[in-house]
Design a protein around this motif. Structure first.
Motif, PDB file in Angstrom:
ATOM      1  N   ASP A   1       0.968  -1.175  -0.021  1.00  0.00           N
ATOM      2  CA  ASP A   1      -0.029   0.158  -0.073  1.00  0.00           C
ATOM      3  C   ASP A   1       0.791   1.302   0.038  1.00  0.00           C
ATOM      4  O   ASP A   1       1.980   1.117   0.596  1.00  0.00           O
ATOM      5  N   ASP A   2       0.183   2.114  -0.532  1.00  0.00           N
ATOM      6  CA  ASP A   2       1.194   3.612  -0.490  1.00  0.00           C
ATOM      7  C   ASP A   2       2.420   3.589  -1.156  1.00  0.00           C
ATOM      8  O   ASP A   2       3.456   4.137  -0.605  1.00  0.00           O
TER       9      ASP A   2
ATOM     10  N   GLU B   1      -4.324   4.726  -6.628  1.00  0.00           N
ATOM     11  CA  GLU B   1      -5.100   4.815  -5.676  1.00  0.00           C
ATOM     12  C   GLU B   1      -5.565   6.321  -5.797  1.00  0.00           C
ATOM     13  O   GLU B   1      -4.509   7.195  -6.372  1.00  0.00           O
TER      14      GLU B   1
END
Ligand code: C2E
Ligand code: MG
Ligand code: MG
Length: 752
Positions: free
Chosen positions: A645-646, A702
């Motif tokens: 993630d990120d 995202e």
């Protein structure tokens, strides 16, 4: 001859029985010796005057001239004892005259002063042996109480039998005597002194007036390595070490000459070249002639003692792990800095630094690595602020910097920024290990925020917590409102603890769309907390709180179970191909039992593993890739997907990216937000997509909010997107409805 001797012994023995005072015979002899003592003329003269008995001068014919001269010149006393009559005669010349012509000779008859009981046996033995012809001379040294006042004087007596009766029995015995008290005492003192010197643990050296060695004791040889014959005659400078210059030694001699003594600590050099720290006490003493000086030098090797003292002082003031000042030395320095600042109207900044998520790193990598990280972090902070500023370690991963004499608050902020920037380069350990650690920094100022060290530290600590609260890896300057915020956080943490049982938590689902199929292929489960007391609380606030308190373990498992149940329902409702992503925090990963938790939840909910994806942030995985690899592999072995993630915000090693069983990269929304506006972010995004594909990963973008962003991502073959452009996160039922209704999506078709 033997018969005569035997009869004398018998005579003496019978005399002893007849008159218990017979030892006075011996005493008489001894007294004579004492009387004639030479070294103590005054005492003898006085004794002579005081001696009882009639004056003899007239009755006895005067000595001939030679005897007179001999007595005068030698200072001896002549004595003559009549064994039968028990009369003691003695004769001495008056020594106080300067010319031989003036000599008067005194003759006296008197009693015998007592002999010291300890000396009596050997005096008797000597006398007996002479009377029995076993020794040609009667010679003895003994203590006598010359004045009957209890003061013992040492007397040396020599004599012979000078007259015998017809049978050869001794009648008279005569000889000389001398007071040797002074030399006996001197000799005694000398014996004691040399014994003391020999047994002293300190080195003792006697030096002549030119500072050459005359004598040394055994300890001197032990301490310096020089035997006495190696130093005697050598100059004291033989021991001079390079630690002091010539001027130092010259000063030492000047002081000694002026004061008669000198004490201090001096580095000396041993024979083997080793330098030792010595405590030296030197005294000037006159030599035997009384005219020249001698130096007595007492030397103690205190190298070890000093080292131990230094070590103790070090332990009391420094942190042994990082060698930085500890809390007590920090307080001391801060206090002093405040005093200076008050005097000079200056300003001080206290920076409180805490390493982000260090506890997790420490727990997962082990304490040995944790220690190395702390050492490297300490060095980096000190390097950044410079040696002129105090950097201290308070405890664990907490460091403090004291900046003195800063012009403005901005200056302190600049230093905080520099410290944070310095940690952008990962810490390296040995050859292989690299680790990205970020600091959060709180700043307080004197005199702006507080006047005393404790308050300054407390405020900097509060500011640091605020920096953590707003997302870590940043700095905050203290303000009074922070105390309020800190309190609020504490209350919030208490509320969060009860949130689960009060059913205040829920999950929302944000759809994820495949760019190639133009379908929603799944959703990310995101946690929501609607508190009865505080209303809606942002995950950005309560997730870090849950992580700090460890609550995230329960919350994370709950979210995973919820998400799996929801997806199971969706599948049952006819949406069989959908998957769900669940966020997993550092603590869940580091506990090491993540795969068991996942397996249990999958079993409970009956969901196939391939429909579940775990999202872990880049910094969490990379904080400890070796250790995490096992846990991740175990999860992957269950069949679940693993996403970073990120991605792009942390520090990933390509080597690990290749080795770890990661299936998906989620590009951080920071990059996506600036697509079509910022060339750098476009370059980064396209590079991540290309790299992800080359490593066979699915790449998800995202935070997609605009059609332009979507077009860019589509153009660069990004696999999936997630963001407000598709949909916000929705409650489960609404999300299901959204997914059902979504396909075909006209807006998307238009954009592509
Ligand atoms: P994340 O995992 O990166 O989640 C994505 C965040 O971006 C979510 O914020 C989401 O609402 C937001 N977002 C999605 N699309 C857009 C968009 O187009 N524009 C913008 N500006 N934002 C968008 P949210 O729900 O506030 O969650 C924040 C973070 O909290 C998450 O970031 C995740 O790290 C954490 N989190 C949320 N739920 C959980 C959970 O159940 N467990 C754990 N460990 N962490 C969670
Ligand atoms: Mg996420
Ligand atoms: Mg994210």
């Amino acid at each position: 001859m033997a018969a005569i001797a035997a009869s004398v012994v018998v005579a003496i023995a019978s005399a002893a029985q007849a008159a218990p005072t017979w030892p006075w015979l011996l005493l008489a002899l001894a007294v004579l010796a004492g009387v004639v003592g030479f070294a103590n003329r005054a005492r003898l003269a006085r004794w002579w005057r005081d001696a009882r008995g009639p004056a003899w001068d007239a009755a006895v014919p005067g000595p001939d001239e030679r005897l007179k001269l001999a007595l005068w010149a030698s200072g001896e006393l002549f004595w003559d004892y009549d064994l039968e009559r028990r009369r003691l005669h003695r004769m001495r010349a008056d020594e106080n005259v300067a010319r031989s012509a003036d000599i008067t000779v005194h003759n006296r008859e008197g009693d015998v002063p007592p002999i010291h009981p300890q000396d009596l046996p050997q005096v008797m033995q000597a006398l007996r042996s002479h009377l029995q012809d076993e020794s040609p001379l009667f010679m003895s040294e003994m203590r006598m109480d010359l004045f009957g006042n209890g003061t013992w004087a040492w007397v040396r007596v020599r004599g012979r039998v000078v007259e015998r009766d017809r049978e050869g029995r001794p009648l008279r015995i005569a000889g000389t005597a001398r007071d040797i008290t002074a030399s006996r005492n001197a000799e005694y003192e000398h014996r004691i002194a040399s014994e003391v010197m020999r047994s002293m643990s300190e080195a003792v050296a006697v030096l002549d007036w030119d500072y050459n060695f005359i004598a040394v004791n055994q300890s001197f040889s032990r301490i310096t390595g020089y035997l006495d014959d190696e130093v005697i005659g050598q100059p004291l400078s033989l021991l001079n070490s390079s630690q002091h210059d010539r001027a130092f030694f010259q000063r030492m001699r000047d002081d000694l000459a002026r004061d008669g003594s000198w004490s201090g600590e001096v580095w000396e050099v041993r024979k083997d070249g080793e330098e030792i720290l010595c405590r030296i006490d030197t005294n000037v003493v006159p030599d035997a002639s009384g005219q020249r000086q001698l130096y007595v030098l007492v030397l103690n090797d205190i190298t070890e003692q000093k080292r131990a003292e230094q070590e103790l002082r070090y332990l009391a003031n420094y942190d042994t792990l990082t060698s930085l000042p500890n809390r007590s030395l920090l307080s001391e320095r801060l206090s002093r800095a405040i005093v200076r600042a008050r005097r000079e109207n200056g300003r001080i900044a206290v920076l409180f630094i805490d390493l982000d998520r260090f506890k997790d790193i420490n727990d997962s990598l082990g304490h040995a690595t944790g220690d190395r990280i702390l050492r490297a972090a300490a060095a980096r902070v000190q390097q950044t602020v410079g040696a002129q500023h105090t950097v201290a370690r308070l405890s664990g991963d907490e460091f403090t910097v004291v900046l003195e004499d800063i012009g403005s608050p901005q200056e302190a902020e600049q230093v905080a920024q520099q410290i944070i920037a310095a940690f952008n380069v990962p810490l390296t350990f040995g050859e292989r290990l690299e680790l990205a650690v970020s600091p959060s920094v709180g700043i307080s100022l004197y005199p702006d925020h507080a006047q005393v060290p404790t308050d300054l530290l407390k405020h900097a600590d509060t500011a640091m917590y605020q920096a953590k609260a707003i997302g870590r890896h940043t700095y905050q300057m203290y303000s009074e409102s922070m105390d309020e915020k800190t309190r609020h956080r504490a209350i919030l943490a208490g509320g969060l603890r009860r949130a689960l049982e009060r059913n205040e938590l829920s999950l929302v689902y944000q759809p994820r769309m495949s760019l190639s199929s133009q379908r929603v292929v799944g959703a990310e489960a995101l946690m929501r907390w609607h508190s009865h007391e505080f209303g809606d609380v942002s995950p950005a606030l309560f997730i870090p709180l849950a992580e700090e308190s460890g609550l995230i373990l329960d919350l994370g498992a709950w979210a995973m179970r919820q998400a799996c149940q929801t997806l199971r329902r969706w599948h049952d409702a006819g949406m069989a191909g959908l998957s769900v992503s669940v966020n997993v925090s550092a603590l869940q990963l580091q506990r090491g039992d993540l795969s068991e938790v996942v397996a249990r939840i999958l079993a409970e909910t009956g969901l196939e593993a391939r429909f579940l994806e775990l999202e872990l942030t880049e910094s969490v995985i990379m904080a400890n890739p070796e250790q995490n690899a096992d846990t991740l592999r175990a999860c992957r072995d269950l069949g679940v997907s693993l996403a970073i993630d990120d991605f792009g915000t942390g520090y990933s090693s390509l080597a690990y990216l290749k080795r770890l069983p990661i299936t998906t990269l989620k590009i951080d929304q920071d990059f996506i937000g600036d697509l079509t506006r910022d060339g750098d972010d476009e370059a980064i995004t396209s590079t991540i997509i290309a790299m992800g594909h080359s490593l066979s990963k699915t790449v998800v973008a995202e935070g997609v909010e605009t059609a332009d962003q979507l077009a860019f991502l589509h153009g660069h073959q990004c696999d999936e997107i997630q963001g407000h452009y598709v949909s916000r996160a929705l409650p489960a039922e609404q999300c299901l409805q959204f997914i059902r209704d979504y396909y075909p999506q006209s807006a998307f078709v238009a954009a592509s």
